[in-house]
Structure formats: structure tokens, C-alpha cells
Design a protein around this motif. Structure first.
Motif, short mmCIF file in Angstrom:
data_model
loop_
_atom_site.label_atom_id
_atom_site.label_comp_id
_atom_site.label_asym_id
_atom_site.label_seq_id
_atom_site.Cartn_x
_atom_site.Cartn_y
_atom_site.Cartn_z
N GLN A 133 0.84 -1.19 0.00
CA GLN A 133 0.00 0.00 0.00
C GLN A 133 0.88 1.25 0.00
OE1 GLN A 133 -3.47 -0.24 -0.20
NE2 GLN A 133 -2.87 -2.38 -0.55
N PHE A 134 0.69 2.09 -1.03
CA PHE A 134 1.53 3.29 -1.17
C PHE A 134 0.82 4.57 -0.70
CE2 PHE A 134 3.27 0.94 -5.11
CZ PHE A 134 4.15 0.21 -4.32
N GLY A 135 -0.34 4.40 -0.08
CA GLY A 135 -1.16 5.57 0.25
C GLY A 135 -0.50 6.59 1.15
N ASN A 136 0.40 6.16 2.05
CA ASN A 136 1.02 7.10 2.99
C ASN A 136 2.35 7.65 2.49
OD1 ASN A 136 -1.02 6.86 4.93
ND2 ASN A 136 -0.10 4.99 5.75
N VAL A 137 2.71 7.31 1.26
CA VAL A 137 3.95 7.84 0.69
C VAL A 137 3.74 9.29 0.29
CG1 VAL A 137 5.61 7.66 -1.19
CG2 VAL A 137 4.73 5.58 -0.10
N ALA A 138 4.60 10.17 0.80
CA ALA A 138 4.51 11.60 0.49
C ALA A 138 5.75 12.03 -0.28
CB ALA A 138 4.39 12.41 1.76
N VAL A 139 5.56 12.94 -1.22
CA VAL A 139 6.65 13.58 -1.94
C VAL A 139 6.40 15.07 -1.87
CG1 VAL A 139 7.89 13.79 -4.13
CG2 VAL A 139 6.85 11.60 -3.50
N GLU A 140 7.24 15.78 -1.15
CA GLU A 140 7.02 17.20 -0.92
C GLU A 140 8.34 17.90 -0.63
OE1 GLU A 140 4.30 17.05 2.28
OE2 GLU A 140 5.74 16.25 3.73
N PRO A 141 8.38 19.22 -0.69
CA PRO A 141 9.63 19.93 -0.39
C PRO A 141 10.06 19.69 1.06
CG PRO A 141 8.08 21.36 -1.52
CD PRO A 141 7.32 20.14 -1.12
N PRO A 142 11.34 19.53 1.30
CA PRO A 142 11.79 19.37 2.69
C PRO A 142 11.62 20.69 3.44
CG PRO A 142 13.67 19.58 1.22
CD PRO A 142 12.47 19.50 0.34
N ARG A 143 11.56 20.61 4.75
CA ARG A 143 11.40 21.83 5.54
C ARG A 143 12.58 22.77 5.35
NH1 ARG A 143 8.96 19.58 11.35
NH2 ARG A 143 7.01 18.74 10.48
N ASP A 144 13.76 22.21 5.23
CA ASP A 144 14.98 23.01 5.02
C ASP A 144 15.36 22.92 3.55
OD1 ASP A 144 17.44 24.22 4.92
OD2 ASP A 144 18.25 23.19 6.68
N ASP B 226 17.91 23.68 2.08
CA ASP B 226 19.30 23.24 1.88
C ASP B 226 19.40 21.73 1.72
OD1 ASP B 226 20.23 25.83 2.01
OD2 ASP B 226 20.68 25.75 4.16
N HIS B 227 18.37 21.01 2.12
CA HIS B 227 18.40 19.55 2.02
C HIS B 227 18.05 19.04 0.62
CE1 HIS B 227 17.69 19.17 6.66
NE2 HIS B 227 18.91 19.56 6.35
N GLY B 228 17.51 19.93 -0.21
CA GLY B 228 17.17 19.52 -1.57
C GLY B 228 15.89 20.17 -2.04
N ALA C 177 19.96 11.85 -5.20
CA ALA C 177 18.97 11.32 -4.26
C ALA C 177 19.75 10.80 -3.06
CB ALA C 177 18.14 10.22 -4.90
N ASP C 178 19.69 11.53 -1.96
CA ASP C 178 20.51 11.22 -0.78
C ASP C 178 19.65 10.75 0.38
OD1 ASP C 178 22.87 12.12 -2.09
OD2 ASP C 178 22.26 14.19 -1.68
N ILE C 179 20.19 9.81 1.14
CA ILE C 179 19.48 9.27 2.30
C ILE C 179 19.83 10.13 3.51
CG2 ILE C 179 19.09 7.26 3.74
CD1 ILE C 179 20.13 5.57 1.36
N ALA C 180 18.83 10.55 4.25
CA ALA C 180 19.04 11.38 5.43
C ALA C 180 18.38 10.74 6.64
CB ALA C 180 18.48 12.77 5.21
N PHE D 138 14.86 9.03 5.29
CA PHE D 138 14.27 9.98 4.36
C PHE D 138 15.15 10.09 3.12
CE2 PHE D 138 12.40 11.48 8.37
CZ PHE D 138 11.06 11.53 7.99
N ILE D 139 14.54 10.41 2.00
CA ILE D 139 15.29 10.56 0.76
C ILE D 139 15.11 11.98 0.26
CG2 ILE D 139 15.51 9.80 -1.64
CD1 ILE D 139 14.35 7.10 -0.74
N ASN D 140 16.22 12.71 0.12
CA ASN D 140 16.21 14.07 -0.39
C ASN D 140 16.69 14.08 -1.83
OD1 ASN D 140 15.37 15.22 2.08
ND2 ASN D 140 17.48 15.21 2.85
N MET D 141 15.93 14.75 -2.68
CA MET D 141 16.27 14.79 -4.11
C MET D 141 16.56 16.22 -4.56
SD MET D 141 13.29 12.25 -5.59
CE MET D 141 12.05 12.80 -4.41
N ARG D 142 17.55 16.34 -5.43
CA ARG D 142 17.80 17.61 -6.12
C ARG D 142 17.48 17.42 -7.59
NH1 ARG D 142 20.14 21.15 -2.75
NH2 ARG D 142 21.22 20.28 -0.92
N LEU D 143 16.73 18.38 -8.12
CA LEU D 143 16.27 18.26 -9.50
C LEU D 143 17.16 19.06 -10.44
CD1 LEU D 143 12.41 18.66 -8.96
CD2 LEU D 143 13.88 16.66 -8.57
#
Length: 590
Positions: A41-52, A54-56, A94-97, A101-106
Motif C-alpha cells: 500500500q503506497f497511500g502514505n507515501v509523500a513527496v514534498e519539499p523538505p522543511r529546510d 538546503d536539504h534539496g 537522491a541522498d538518504i538522510a 528519508f530521501i532528499n532529491m535535487r532536481l
């Protein structure tokens, strides 16, 4: 493919939705190769800007929420997810934090492409299909039809109207409803007050308005209209002969006035439901019968009023009581009075049942003084849902009163109304846009001051000016560019640098802000976002004061200027879209 289908399909192409889809596609691949179990179940998977920032650019909790289903630890799963993500040309890293958590830079190209998406969608950029065409009934204002609109109604009117527009933009079918409380004792007071003004119009010296009647001058034209229409036939007639007529006529006059006042704010309702008509149609009796059938109403005696001792005139009386304690209320509530008339709650319960018959969800926008009623009305709707075997989401938004000020001093009086500042007086002085935007600059449950002097200041501290000035500044820049022979073009977006792309990143937040604001039923989030976007634009614009090479118009650099003007144009489009949701004009000159 129809226009609506094309638009619906295009919504998914906005950047955040597109990258959420990329993450889900990677997860589907991992499910296919056995890394994730079938049926994950993927329902709780979120993709959104990190709070900081600088993290991506984007972050996902996918590994965190799926590790248990995959029977592995989050960081190990994150490693398998990132290995697939970085194969995408638009994902630079795509870095693991932390714990997983996974932080991505586009890539810059991804942000540059988003500008083209904004241009392609125009006024539809940010529009969503998340509502799935569900019918949502939004009831707001519903002021007693006893006088003109005033500040106590204004904030709820704006919040409700902006919420309705937001929900429509997010893919819901919205019914804007006004409940006319025209069956209570206050309407009889209105009729008596109108009759007094009627006598005055016929030449009688009415003297001072008696205590208990409405004193405002707004009833003078009502009295004159009644005198012209009815003549003197009711001048000396007993109340029993004229009360019904004057009640009907004065309520109609008040509703015309209320609709006119609301129109000054750009507010129009789809449906006006009458409490008197509801009762005449026997809806409360039908509701009582339905509730008794489901053992949710019984005949019982109310507890004595809380306190050291009940009042001397209190007597235990058997009344029909709704089992609101079954749904979390602190006591069961009467739906009828001892004289057999419906309580406000009894009529309101029937009204909500009527609304629920034709809607998938209900939202009421009320003044904070109705807070004590929320629990029992929610209980009534919950009872209806239980009895019908369906889910009827019901939300009540409580709106705090607004303190009117002028240069820091309280304002209270109005000649027209008798004891309050009218909505029409407010709009006449500061304008519709100022009133509407200002009402949304704080959460509705927070106290607010409306200072007539401050809301028209041309300063950064005045949000409506700051946002409208950003839009006007953009159009001034575009006009200047046109006068110098430049025109916006998206053909050279690859010339935009880091500072410019920061603006794109702000603009690209709009679609997800719309969806989150709609889901939370919080239109003020749009106002907050617009202030931040305007700030980002002003910051970049001011950069050109110290660095001429950062100006939107750079002499002898046609391609760069075209790209920056295109950027400015799309920022303006997003501001315009947001302001439209709030019912505020995106001015092009100030």
C-alpha cells in the motif's frame, strides 16, 4: 479527447505531481522485482519539499513508511529506491538522510520546463481534480435577516466564499448556500420595527424607537416602500392583522439588502434556504419521526440548569430529546420547547438533514459565538450518516470576530445601522479587494484587528498591497520591455540562472498548496503563499538595483531578456491565479 479531459490530464504534469508519479513508478518496479511484497500500500507515501531547502528540492518518506511491509530497515530500502531514482535524468541526486528519508535535487531543466507548464495551463495552473466531482455544500454568512451586513458577518462571508472557490478549483462541485433564519422571534421584532417605520412614512410622529425594536435608519426606506405598496390599511389595525404580511415583506426587503451588500464583496450564493419554508414543509416533523424510528429521539426530562441551585421558576418538563450524548455531546438536547415550538437546534437538525440529502460533504462557516452548538450538530449529522449507512463528512469552521480600528483606536458606531459599522461602509472606504484579502491574512480561529488606516498603507507590512504591487510591478516591467522592443519567450529558459530558478521553485509550489489548502479547508493558506511568492519576486527585482546584470531587461541581451520577461509573466500568472481564488483583482497598475 474533450477539453475537460485534456485539462484533467494536464493537471498531472505539474512538477510536484510529476515527481510524485516518478517515485510511485520506482516503488511499482520494486514491487514487481520482489523487493516490495505484492499488494504493498503506497497511500502514505509523500513527496514534498523538505522543511529546510538546503536539504534539496523534494523529499520522500517512502522508505520510512514501507520498510515494515518490506520486512527490512528503512535505510536499506532507501538505498534501493535511490539507486533507481538517480537513473532519471531530471534527478541530479537522491541522498538518504536520518533514519531513511530521501532528499532529491532536481535538474535545472526540470524547473525550466515548469515555466512552460505554467504558460501552457495559464489560469488552470494549480487547478486539481483531487475532489473527484464530489458535491460539497458550503453554508456561510446565514445572517439573521434583520438588518444590513456588518463586520461580524464579513469575515465569515469572505472565508466561506474563498473556501467555496478553492474547493471548486480543486475539483469539487460546490453548492454555496445561505440559510435564512426567518422563523424565529427576531423576525417578529423586525416586522414590528418595520410597522413603526411604516407609520412614520404615513405621517405619524413615532418619537424615539422603543427599546426592543431595531433602531437603524435602514428601516426607513422599508417603511416608505410598505406605505406606498399597502396604503394606510394597516396603520391602526391590530397586530394580528398585519404581523404576517409585515414579516414576509420586511424579510424580503432585508434579504434584498443583504444580497446587495454581499455583492459589494463579490459574493453570490447558489441557494437560499428558508427556515420558515422548512417548517411549513414539515421537515422538522419528518426528522423527528426518522430519529425516533432509529431510537435517537426519546421523551425525557432535562436536567436542572447547572449551578448551585436551579432558578425558582424552573420546573421539570418532559420534552423530545435527541440522544446527542451517544455522539460525544455532554447532554441530550431538546428539539422542541415546552410550548411545542421547535428549538433552534431542532430546526437546524432538520435543515442539515435536508442538506445532506443532496451533498457528499457538508461545511458550515459560523461565528465563534456558535462554538457551543458544534458538538450537537455534528452529532446530528453523525446520526444521519449512521442511519443511512453512509459517510457524510461534516466540518464546521469557526470564525472569530474582528475588532475595527482607526489609527489604533476602536470604532463602534454607524448612523445607518444604529450600533455597528456596516459592510457597505467598509467596502466604500477601503475597497472590496482590501477587505477580502485582509480577512484571509490570519487563520479564521485567530483574533483579528482591521485598522482602516493600516489596511490601505503602501508598505510591505500590508499584505494586500505587497501582493498586488508584485503583480502590478510585473506588468509594468512587461510594458517597459515591450516599449523597448522586447517580448517574453520561453525558448531561452536555459539562460535562467540559480536566482531566477529560485523564483520558479516558489511558483511551482502553487498546485500543491491548492490541494493541501483544499484538503484542510483553509483558504488562508493561499493568502500566506501569495505573500511569500510576492516577497520572493520583490527580492529578485530589488537585486537588479545593485546588480544591473540581474535586471529583467538587460540591454543588448535579447535572449536573456526574453527569458526573464517570460519568467516574470509566469510569476504574474500564478499570483493572478491565487488572487482569483480569494476573489481579489490582480491589478496591473498601482
Amino acid at each position: 479527447m474533450s477539453d475537460n479531459t485534456q485539462k484533467s490530464a494536464s493537471f498531472a504534469r505539474t512538477l510536484h505531481a510529476a515527481f510524485a508519479a516518478k517515485v510511485k513508478a520506482v516503488l511499482a518496479e520494486l514491487e514487481a522485482d520482489g523487493t516490495l511484497p505484492a499488494g504493498t500500500q503506497f497511500g502514505n507515501v509523500a513527496v514534498e519539499p523538505p522543511r529546510d531547502p538546503d536539504h534539496g528540492d523534494l523529499a520522500t518518506n517512502a522508505a520510512m513508511v514501507l520498510a515494515k511491509q518490506a520486512k527490512t530497515n528503512p535505510r536499506e530500502l532507501a538505498g534501493k529506491i535511490t539507486a533507481k531514482l538517480i537513473a532519471d535524468a531530471d534527478i541530479l541526486s537522491a541522498d538518504i538522510a536520518g533514519p531513511g528519508f530521501i532528499n532529491m535535487r532536481l535538474s535545472d531543466a526540470a524547473w525550466q520546463a515548469e515555466l512552460a507548464t505554467i504558460a501552457a495551463l495559464g489560469s488552470d495552473y494549480g487547478r486539481s481534480s483531487m475532489g473527484g466531482d464530489a458535491i460539497v455544500n458550503v453554508e456561510y454568512v446565514s445572517a439573521n435577516p434583520t438588518g444590513p451586513m456588518h463586520m461580524g458577518h464579513c469575515r465569515g462571508a469572505v472565508v466561506g466564499d474563498a473556501l467555496a472557490a478553492l474547493l471548486e478549483y480543486a475539483g469539487h462541485q460546490v453548492v454555496r448556500e445561505y440559510y435564512v433564519n426567518d422563523a424565529g422571534g427576531q423576525v417578529d421584532v423586525l416586522a414590528r420595527s418595520a410597522h413603526l417605520r411604516y407609520q412614520e412614512a404615513l405621517g405619524a410622529d413615532i418619537g424615539a424607537i422603543p427599546e426592543g425594536l431595531y433602531p437603524g435608519d435602514y428601516l426607513v426606506p422599508v417603511g416608505k416602500a410598505l406605505a406606498a405598496k399597502l396604503g394606510d390599511q394597516f396603520q391602526n389595525a391590530p397586530e394580528s392583522e398585519w404581523l404576517d404580511t409585515f414579516r414576509t415583506e420586511s424579510v424580503a426587503a432585508m434579504m434584498d439588502m443583504i444580497k446587495s451588500d454581499l455583492a459589494l464583496l463579490g459574493i453570490h450564493h447558489d441557494l437560499f434556504s428558508s427556515e420558515a419554508a422548512l417548517q411549513a414543509a414539515g421537515k422538522p416533523e419528518a426528522a423527528e419521526a426518522w430519529l425516533r424510528q432509529h431510537d435517537l429521539v426519546y421523551d425525557g426530562v432535562l436536567e436542572a440548569p447547572k449551578g448551585k441551585a436551579p432558578p425558582e421558576d424552573w420546573e421539570p418538563v418532559e420534552l423530545p430529546l435527541f440522544r446527542s450524548t451517544k455522539f460525544g455531546d455532554d447532554q441530550d438536547r431538546p428539539i422542541k420547547k415546552s410550548d411545542g415550538k421547535w428549538t433552534y437546534f431542532g430546526a437546524d437538525l432538520a435543515y442539515h438533514m435536508q442538506k445532506a440529502e443532496k451533498a457528499d460533504a457538508l461545511i458550515d462557516v459560523w461565528g465563534a459565538d456558535h462554538a457551543g452548538t458544534v458538538k450537537r450538530i455534528k452529532a446530528a449529522v453523525a446520526a444521519l450518516a449512521e442511519g443511512e449507512g453512509k459517510s457524510i463528512p461534516f466540518d464546521v469552521k469557526l470564525v472569530q470576530m474582528v475588532a475595527l480600528m482607526r489609527d489604533g483606536e476602536p470604532l463602534k458606531m454607524s448612523k445607518r445601522s444604529g450600533n455597528f459599522i456596516t459592510l457597505a461602509e467598509m467596502v466604500e472606504e477601503v475597497g472590496k479587494d482590501v477587505v477580502r484579502f485582509t480577512m484571509l491574512t490570519r487563520k479564521p480561529e485567530a483574533q483579528m484587528e482591521f485598522d482602516f488606516a493600516k489596511v490601505v498603507e503602501a508598505s510591505k507590512d500590508n499584505p494586500v498591497f505587497y501582493v498586488q504591487y508584485a503583480h502590478a510591478r510585473i506588468h509594468s516591467t512587461l510594458r517597459k520591455g515591450a516599449n523597448e522592443g522586447f517580448s517574453p519567450s520561453g525558448k531561452h529558459n536555459d539562460l535562467l540562472g540559480a536566482e531566477e530558478l529560485e523564483l520558479v521553485k516558489h511558483a511551482a509550489q502553487f498546485p500543491r498548496i491548492v490541494e493541501s489548502a483544499a484538503a484542510a479547508r483553509e483558504p488562508h493558506r493561499i493568502a500566506f503563499y501569495l505573500y511569500d511568492l510576492a516577497g520572493a519576486f520583490h527580492t529578485y527585482y530589488n537585486l537588479g538595483n545593485d546588480k544591473p546584470e540581474k535586471r529583467f531587461i538587460v540591454a543588448q541581451q535579447n535572449d536573456l531578456t526574453a527569458a526573464r520577461l517570460f519568467l516574470a509573466s509566469q510569476i504574474g500568472q500564478v499570483i493572478q491565479n491565487g488572487l482569483a481564488l480569494l476573489g481579489v483583482e490582480a491589478v496591473e497598475e498601482m
